[in-house]
Design an enzyme around this catalytic site. Structure first.
Site, PDB file in Angstrom:
ATOM      1  CG  LEU A  78      11.946 -36.914   4.058  1.00  0.00           C
ATOM      2  CD1 LEU A  78      11.907 -37.058   5.709  1.00  0.00           C
ATOM      3  CD2 LEU A  78      12.958 -35.882   3.823  1.00  0.00           C
ATOM      4  NE  ARG A 103      16.323 -27.701  -5.635  1.00  0.00           N
ATOM      5  CZ  ARG A 103      17.694 -27.818  -5.809  1.00  0.00           C
ATOM      6  NH1 ARG A 103      18.786 -27.266  -6.395  1.00  0.00           N
ATOM      7  NH2 ARG A 103      17.732 -29.193  -6.094  1.00  0.00           N
ATOM      8  CB  THR A 145      18.706 -37.496  -1.080  1.00  0.00           C
ATOM      9  OG1 THR A 145      17.183 -37.990  -1.195  1.00  0.00           O
ATOM     10  CG2 THR A 145      18.868 -36.565  -2.091  1.00  0.00           C
ATOM     11  CB  THR A 156      12.476 -41.762  -7.466  1.00  0.00           C
ATOM     12  OG1 THR A 156      12.717 -42.671  -6.585  1.00  0.00           O
ATOM     13  CG2 THR A 156      10.935 -41.489  -7.731  1.00  0.00           C
ATOM     14  CD  GLU A 159      -1.444  -2.439   2.339  1.00  0.00           C
ATOM     15  OE1 GLU A 159      -0.094  -2.632   1.671  1.00  0.00           O
ATOM     16  OE2 GLU A 159      -2.291  -2.996   2.649  1.00  0.00           O
ATOM     17  CG  LEU A 199      19.034 -30.023  -1.626  1.00  0.00           C
ATOM     18  CD1 LEU A 199      18.470 -30.645  -0.481  1.00  0.00           C
ATOM     19  CD2 LEU A 199      18.436 -30.497  -2.863  1.00  0.00           C
TER      20      LEU A 199
HETATM   21  C1  AOF Z   1      -0.090  -5.389   4.130  1.00  0.00           C
HETATM   22  N1  AOF Z   1       0.242  -5.328   2.800  1.00  0.00           N
HETATM   23  O1  AOF Z   1       2.058  -5.618   1.669  1.00  0.00           O
HETATM   24  C2  AOF Z   1       1.680  -7.067   3.510  1.00  0.00           C
HETATM   25  C3  AOF Z   1       1.324  -7.237   4.823  1.00  0.00           C
HETATM   26  O2  AOF Z   1       6.816  -7.206   9.705  1.00  0.00           O
HETATM   27  P1  AOF Z   1       6.118  -6.410   8.857  1.00  0.00           P
HETATM   28  O3  AOF Z   1       5.572  -4.881   9.442  1.00  0.00           O
HETATM   29  O4  AOF Z   1       6.431  -6.396   7.238  1.00  0.00           O
HETATM   30  O5  AOF Z   1       4.395  -7.230   8.967  1.00  0.00           O
HETATM   31  C4  AOF Z   1       4.244  -8.501   8.309  1.00  0.00           C
HETATM   32  C5  AOF Z   1       3.086  -8.768   8.457  1.00  0.00           C
HETATM   33  O6  AOF Z   1       2.127  -7.855   7.723  1.00  0.00           O
HETATM   34  C6  AOF Z   1       2.532 -10.095   7.925  1.00  0.00           C
HETATM   35  O7  AOF Z   1       2.707 -11.194   8.487  1.00  0.00           O
HETATM   36  C7  AOF Z   1       1.196  -9.755   7.297  1.00  0.00           C
HETATM   37  O8  AOF Z   1       0.310 -10.254   8.281  1.00  0.00           O
HETATM   38  C8  AOF Z   1       1.151  -8.259   7.040  1.00  0.00           C
HETATM   39  N2  AOF Z   1       1.841  -8.401   5.507  1.00  0.00           N
HETATM   40  N3  AOF Z   1       0.245  -6.602   5.148  1.00  0.00           N
HETATM   41  O9  AOF Z   1      -1.096  -4.843   4.508  1.00  0.00           O
HETATM   42  C9  AOF Z   1       1.469  -5.961   2.631  1.00  0.00           C
HETATM   43  N4  AOF Z   1       2.939  -7.694   3.062  1.00  0.00           N
HETATM   44 ZN    ZN Z   2       0.566  -3.456   5.847  1.00  0.00          ZN
END
Ligand code: AOF
Ligand code: ZN
Length: 381
Positions: free
Chosen positions: A317, A187, A199, A164, A55, A207
């Site tokens: 695994l 990955r 493995t 595999t 935002e 990895l």
């Molecule tokens: C939003 N917009 O783009 C994201 C959100 O440690 P912080 O401050 O970056 O907070 C991470 C938390 O914020 C994350 O666990 C999730 O709940 C929210 N992420 N929220 O409004 C965003 N990346």
């Molecule tokens: Zn946010």
């Protein structure tokens, strides 16, 4: 209640969110589009943890044009002071008239409070537009928040006859270069990669992620997120090994590379010593019934912030993950080749008493990758 125009802007926000596919972990992938009188005036997405959320990037680009506008956000705006201030407050402060959200944020620090804060400020806040797409994009984050464990993907490379590895365990290479490149992408999208002692001894894999770059924003994108993205280094997934009896050699490539989390049932510290160094860590896990407790391992990885776990292992695994009920998705690369019945299969499981007892999966996606086929399946629960 949502218009065709709403769908169009939310699809764009989802597209932007997906640019964070390889970099946002442990945070979710989030996109935001601000629309004023039908025109996009600001765009943003979350690039990496510790940097601004989606935002603020979109608001910075929109400037005064955010006043009275509509914001489309793929995840409920946060309401907490984390590494960055609450996005709900930023949207209120910028004078948005309407906020459309795809999925709510199950993070207990947010969980509906973001929506409530917008509404309390008189903003028309709606959620649920293209929710399925938003949940799919963040299935790992959603899994960690709601189940306390990552989304678990098991990757297999196999011959047409379901083999595999050779009978000595060697499995390099059954599939072709395009499939191997696709695995590098898998990955890069994962927070951690888990393998087993078999493995490590048979293939001596590293990895690591090689030959893959972070995703690049569209050239015409004016969002401040684009500039940040262009200087993002590739995030390296955590590598983890399950070696219940410490049977692997400590001089295998994966340990020498460093930063490995080694899960074992051996509790004598003296036996850990050869593996520690190079930034490796040893974690002792319980072994009820003499078998390492995989649920404890995935829970521990969840505590480390792991949203998406990729299991790249042999039948030992892979079979254990299946038996423990931890499999969320199976990605199977099938080579048009036959190896023969003496080679090893994909899952070590106890013999079935009847075909009624077979493990049932449902096809999720099927497509060719180079000369191989990629089959994606999900368990029928
Ligand atoms: C939003 N917009 O783009 C994201 C959100 O440690 P912080 O401050 O970056 O907070 C991470 C938390 O914020 C994350 O666990 C999730 O709940 C929210 N992420 N929220 O409004 C965003 N990346
Ligand atoms: Zn946010």
């Amino acid at each position: 209640m949502f218009t065709a125009e709403d769908h169009l802007h939310m699809s764009r926000a989802l597209q932007l969110a997906a640019l964070g596919m390889r970099t946002t972990s442990p945070n979710p992938r989030v996109g935001c589009v601000i629309v004023n009188r039908g025109r996009i005036v600001g765009e943003g997405w979350h690039v990496a943890a510790g940097t601004p959320h989606a935002e603020p990037h979109a608001l910075a680009q929109a400037g005064e044009l955010a006043r009275g506008a509509t914001a489309y956000v793929t995840l409920e705006p946060c309401s907490h002071h984390g590494r960055t201030p609450p996005c709900a407050d930023a949207l209120v402060g910028a004078g948005l008239a309407r906020v459309v959200v795809a999925s709510t944020d199950p993070n207990p620090l947010v969980a509906g409070q973001g929506m409530a804060r917008l509404r309390a400020a008189g903003i028309l806040a709606e959620s649920g537009l293209m929710e399925a797409e938003a949940l799919a994009l963040n299935r790992g984050f959603m899994s960690r928040m709601t189940r306390g464990r990552p989304w678990v993907t098991v990757k297999l490379g196999m011959s047409l006859d379901g083999k595999t590895a050779l009978d000595d365990g060697r499995s390099q290479w059954i599939t072709g270069p395009a499939a191997r490149r696709d695995v590098m992408r898998l990955r890069a999208e994962s927070c951690a990669i888990l393998t087993g002692s078999g493995t490590v001894m048979a293939d001596d894999p590293q990895l690591t992620v090689r030959g893959i770059d972070p995703l690049q924003p569209p050239a015409d994108c004016m969002s401040p997120a684009a500039a940040l993205m262009r200087e993002q280094p590739l995030r390296r997934p955590l590598r983890a090994v399950v070696d219940s009896r410490l049977a692997t050699s400590p001089v295998r490539a994966i340990y020498l590379n460093g930063g490995v989390r080694l899960y074992t049932c051996v509790s004598e510290g003296a036996r850990h010593a050869p593996y520690i160094g190079h930034g490796n860590l040893v974690r002792v896990v319980p072994a009820p019934n003499g078998r390492v407790d995989l649920s404890a391992i995935v829970a521990d990885l969840g505590l480390q912030g792991c949203n998406n776990l990729l299991v790249e292992a042999g039948m030992g695994l892979a079979g254990a993950v299946l038996r423990a009920g931890l499999l969320d998705e199976l990605v199977c690369y099938v080579a048009p080749a036959i190896i023969g019945h003496q080679a090893l299969g994909a899952f070590n499981l106890p013999p079935l008493a009847s075909l009624e007892d077979k493990v049932r999966l449902a096809w999720h996606d099927v497509r060719p990758v180079g000369d191989d086929l990629r089959l994606t399946l999900r368990p029928v629960r």
